[in-house]
Design a protein around this motif. Structure first.
Motif, PDB file in Angstrom:
ATOM      1  N   PHE A  23      11.961  -3.196  -9.839  1.00  0.00           N
ATOM      2  CA  PHE A  23      11.211  -1.993  -9.485  1.00  0.00           C
ATOM      3  C   PHE A  23      12.224  -0.880  -9.204  1.00  0.00           C
ATOM      4  O   PHE A  23      13.176  -1.090  -8.449  1.00  0.00           O
ATOM      5  CB  PHE A  23      10.358  -2.324  -8.248  1.00  0.00           C
ATOM      6  CG  PHE A  23       9.652  -1.176  -7.586  1.00  0.00           C
ATOM      7  CD1 PHE A  23       9.143  -0.111  -8.305  1.00  0.00           C
ATOM      8  CD2 PHE A  23       9.465  -1.185  -6.204  1.00  0.00           C
ATOM      9  CE1 PHE A  23       8.476   0.938  -7.672  1.00  0.00           C
ATOM     10  CE2 PHE A  23       8.799  -0.152  -5.556  1.00  0.00           C
ATOM     11  CZ  PHE A  23       8.313   0.919  -6.297  1.00  0.00           C
ATOM     12  N   CYS A  71       5.005   4.832  -3.832  1.00  0.00           N
ATOM     13  CA  CYS A  71       4.274   6.005  -3.337  1.00  0.00           C
ATOM     14  C   CYS A  71       4.520   7.225  -4.219  1.00  0.00           C
ATOM     15  O   CYS A  71       3.637   8.069  -4.395  1.00  0.00           O
ATOM     16  CB  CYS A  71       4.678   6.301  -1.895  1.00  0.00           C
ATOM     17  SG  CYS A  71       4.220   4.994  -0.737  1.00  0.00           S
ATOM     18  N   GLU A 173      -0.770   1.133  -4.166  1.00  0.00           N
ATOM     19  CA  GLU A 173      -1.186   1.091  -2.754  1.00  0.00           C
ATOM     20  C   GLU A 173      -2.304   2.105  -2.500  1.00  0.00           C
ATOM     21  O   GLU A 173      -2.197   2.982  -1.626  1.00  0.00           O
ATOM     22  CB  GLU A 173       0.022   1.303  -1.818  1.00  0.00           C
ATOM     23  CG  GLU A 173       1.044   0.190  -1.971  1.00  0.00           C
ATOM     24  CD  GLU A 173       2.116   0.113  -0.887  1.00  0.00           C
ATOM     25  OE1 GLU A 173       2.237   1.040  -0.061  1.00  0.00           O
ATOM     26  OE2 GLU A 173       2.841  -0.898  -0.863  1.00  0.00           O
ATOM     27  N   HIS A 238       1.262  -6.632  -2.473  1.00  0.00           N
ATOM     28  CA  HIS A 238       2.510  -6.168  -1.866  1.00  0.00           C
ATOM     29  C   HIS A 238       2.728  -6.883  -0.536  1.00  0.00           C
ATOM     30  O   HIS A 238       1.846  -6.888   0.320  1.00  0.00           O
ATOM     31  CB  HIS A 238       2.474  -4.651  -1.607  1.00  0.00           C
ATOM     32  CG  HIS A 238       2.547  -3.845  -2.870  1.00  0.00           C
ATOM     33  ND1 HIS A 238       2.594  -2.476  -2.888  1.00  0.00           N
ATOM     34  CD2 HIS A 238       2.596  -4.225  -4.165  1.00  0.00           C
ATOM     35  CE1 HIS A 238       2.658  -2.047  -4.139  1.00  0.00           C
ATOM     36  NE2 HIS A 238       2.647  -3.090  -4.934  1.00  0.00           N
ATOM     37  N   GLU A 297       5.541  -5.612  -5.537  1.00  0.00           N
ATOM     38  CA  GLU A 297       6.520  -5.166  -4.525  1.00  0.00           C
ATOM     39  C   GLU A 297       6.713  -6.294  -3.531  1.00  0.00           C
ATOM     40  O   GLU A 297       5.742  -6.743  -2.898  1.00  0.00           O
ATOM     41  CB  GLU A 297       6.048  -3.900  -3.800  1.00  0.00           C
ATOM     42  CG  GLU A 297       6.181  -2.651  -4.651  1.00  0.00           C
ATOM     43  CD  GLU A 297       5.864  -1.363  -3.909  1.00  0.00           C
ATOM     44  OE1 GLU A 297       6.143  -1.278  -2.688  1.00  0.00           O
ATOM     45  OE2 GLU A 297       5.334  -0.439  -4.559  1.00  0.00           O
TER      46      GLU A 297
HETATM   47  O1  AHR Z   1       9.271   0.323  -1.933  1.00  0.00           O
HETATM   48  C1  AHR Z   1       9.096   1.344  -1.016  1.00  0.00           C
HETATM   49  C2  AHR Z   1       7.631   1.715  -0.811  1.00  0.00           C
HETATM   50  O2  AHR Z   1       6.959   0.646  -0.239  1.00  0.00           O
HETATM   51  C3  AHR Z   1       6.831   1.998  -2.048  1.00  0.00           C
HETATM   52  O3  AHR Z   1       6.994   3.300  -2.495  1.00  0.00           O
HETATM   53  C4  AHR Z   1       5.426   1.753  -1.601  1.00  0.00           C
HETATM   54  O4  AHR Z   1       4.577   1.352  -2.639  1.00  0.00           O
HETATM   55  C5  AHR Z   1       5.586   0.698  -0.520  1.00  0.00           C
HETATM   56  O5  AHR Z   1       4.880   1.021   0.617  1.00  0.00           O
END
Ligand code: AHR
Length: 495
Positions: A23, A71, A173, A238, A297
């Motif tokens: 990622f 994000c 998210e 996540h 994630e």
């Molecule tokens: O990986 C950092 C952040 O963690 C990402 O931007 C988000 O999707 C998650 O909250």
């Protein structure tokens, strides 16, 4: 002597290579400085991409790369990142440090990175602040090979043929930074977006990944599956490993005591329960198992390194992180019947990174070495494995001493990856290889071991590095060996 049993007669199927996915977000120094320095940089590069970093990642093996967030994805308007660089829009990266994002790295640069790495692209599309039309146009821009407005625009920007990008994430998210939505609302949006993400080729169908749950939010997964399950191919999950309970005080990457080491491993082991519970819900709504789980994630999240920008999420990476990586990869391998993809956060300079950079310098982290040791699992046939374990520590944070997964390569060799979680005790073990027949075998092992908080630094970049494991003895049924404390070992058995 404790036993590990690998049963070559029992398998859950193929370990999707995408479990070893990465990622890369527009966050801190992941893209700018870490991967991309621009063609005019003094740092050696090919088309702006750092040669040292790309070569290292290529050697480790990257099957798929998720981009541009995170994000950031739900604030990203892809049209800002195409066309002549000097006229690209400059925006504020409102999620990560409020820095200026000049969009020098956009769709074409990302596809060039994927080409150099030899990996598939996974785009995370903007649902939070974008439109259905905008997202649909991005797919057309990337995947339409014939005549169309987006294909023409792509050609004008120098790319004649479609890239055929397969993986598309419908937001990120959505329950949080991606729009603070309720699951029912998101599920309806997912249906709508999925409808307009078209296939431009009958052979290369796109694969749609819905924004999934935060940790143990099973209601989210149920709702998305119930309402949007038939429109998507996978749902994401996540889960980050934080040593402590508070986001304000997560703990340090390198300054921790034994108790915090075990708490961290205990917390990361929770991934198994999460994968099993979310997978059960998937199966409930999709008994044929068409919809997969994409853990897009995962990894450790500590306090940032002292003196660094809190919005850049830069953290060191110690031997503890290697254990976290080994445990999670073993879990994903062992649940390869439902886990179709996983993307560690993140590839360079952010959170549990593979590579850290400082100006022209680069180092490989302990986590990098685990991914390299596990590379043979990619697309191999998972084999069931069991470890006779004892508990380390007491009470709620006790962890098993050994953690294992195994696979068979197409050529017939077997890869057994074992972590010894003990911070202090070596683990003598006997590995029994059932179902391989009585043929003569050769067993070799490579081990990564160091103190729990040992890490590579720019002054000493190779303190934690794999080496050959000595003292492996073949037996009639398999082999014996002793794993050093706090270690990750990859045994290769060739017949
Ligand atoms: O990986 C950092 C952040 O963690 C990402 O931007 C988000 O999707 C998650 O909250």
């Amino acid at each position: 002597m404790p036993k590990i049993i690998v049963n070559a007669n029992r398998s859950k199927g193929t370990i999707n290579k995408n479990i070893y996915g990465q990622f890369a977000e527009h966050l801190g120094r992941c893209i700018y400085g870490g991967l991309y320095v621009g063609e005019n940089s003094d740092i050696p590069n090919v088309n702006g991409l750092r040669t040292d970093v790309v070569q290292a990642l290529k050697a480790m093996g990257v099957p798929v790369l998720r981009w541009p967030g995170g994000c950031f994805a739900d604030t990203y308007h892809w049209q800002d990142g195409i066309g002549p660089r000097e006229s690209r829009k400059k925006i504020v990266n409102t999620n990560w440090g409020g820095v200026t994002e000049d969009n020098a790295f956009g769709t074409h640069e990302f596809m060039e990175l994927c080409r150099q790495l030899g990996c598939e692209a996974y785009f995370s599309g903007n649902v939070g602040s974008g439109t259905v039309q905008e997202f649909s146009d991005w797919v057309e821009y990337c995947n339409m090979d014939g005549v169309s407005p987006m294909a023409e625009q792509r050609r004008k920007n120098g790319q004649e043929h479609a890239w055929n990008v397969k993986y598309w994430g419908i937001g990120n998210e959505a329950w949080g930074c991606g729009g603070n939505m309720e699951p029912e609302f998101y599920a309806n949006l997912a249906r709508q977006y999925a409808t307009y993400l078209r296939n431009y080729s009958s052979e290369d169908k796109i694969y749609k990944i819905a924004s999934g749950a935060n940790v143990a939010d099973y209601h989210w997964t149920k709702t998305v599956m119930e309402k949007a399950g038939r429109f998507i191919d996978a749902v994401s999950l996540h889960y980050y490993t934080l040593p402590r309970a508070s986001w304000q005080n997560k703990g340090s990457a390198t300054a921790f005591d034994t108790a915090e080491y075990y708490t961290t491993l205990h917390k990361t082991l929770k991934m198994e329960e999460l994968v099993e519970n979310h997978s059960r819900i998937l199966k409930q709504y999709d008994p044929e198992g068409r919809v997969g789980l994409a853990v897009d994630e995962w990894g450790t999240w500590y306090d940032v390194e002292p003196g660094t920008n809190p919005g850049f999420l830069y953290q060191q990476n110690a031997m503890r992180d290697a254990l976290v990586a080994a445990i999670n990869l073993n879990i994903f391998n062992n649940h390869c019947d439902t886990v179709v993809m996983a993307n560690i956060a993140q590839m360079v300079n952010v959170l549990q990174a593979m590579v850290l950079t400082e100006g022209p310098k680069m180092l490989l982290t302990p986590t990098y070495h685990v991914f390299a040791l596990y590379r043979g699992h990619q697309n191999a046939k998972q084999l069931e494995s069991y470890a006779e374990t004892r508990l380390l520590g007491t009470g709620e944070t006790a962890v098993p001493d050994l953690h294992v997964s195994a696979s068979a390569q197409p050529g017939g060799s077997v890869l057994v990856t074992v972590a010894n979680l003990s911070d202090a005790e070596p683990a003598p073990l006997e590995c029994i290889l059932a179902g391989l027949g009585g043929k003569k075998r050769k067993v070799t092992g490579r081990v990564l071991t160091a103190a729990t908080n040992a890490c590579n630094t720019f002054a000493a970049p190779a303190q934690v590095a794999p080496r050959a494991l000595a003292g492996i003895t073949q037996t009639a049924e398999g082999f014996t060996a002793t794993l050093p404390p706090c270690s990750v070992t990859a045994f290769t058995v060739t017949v």
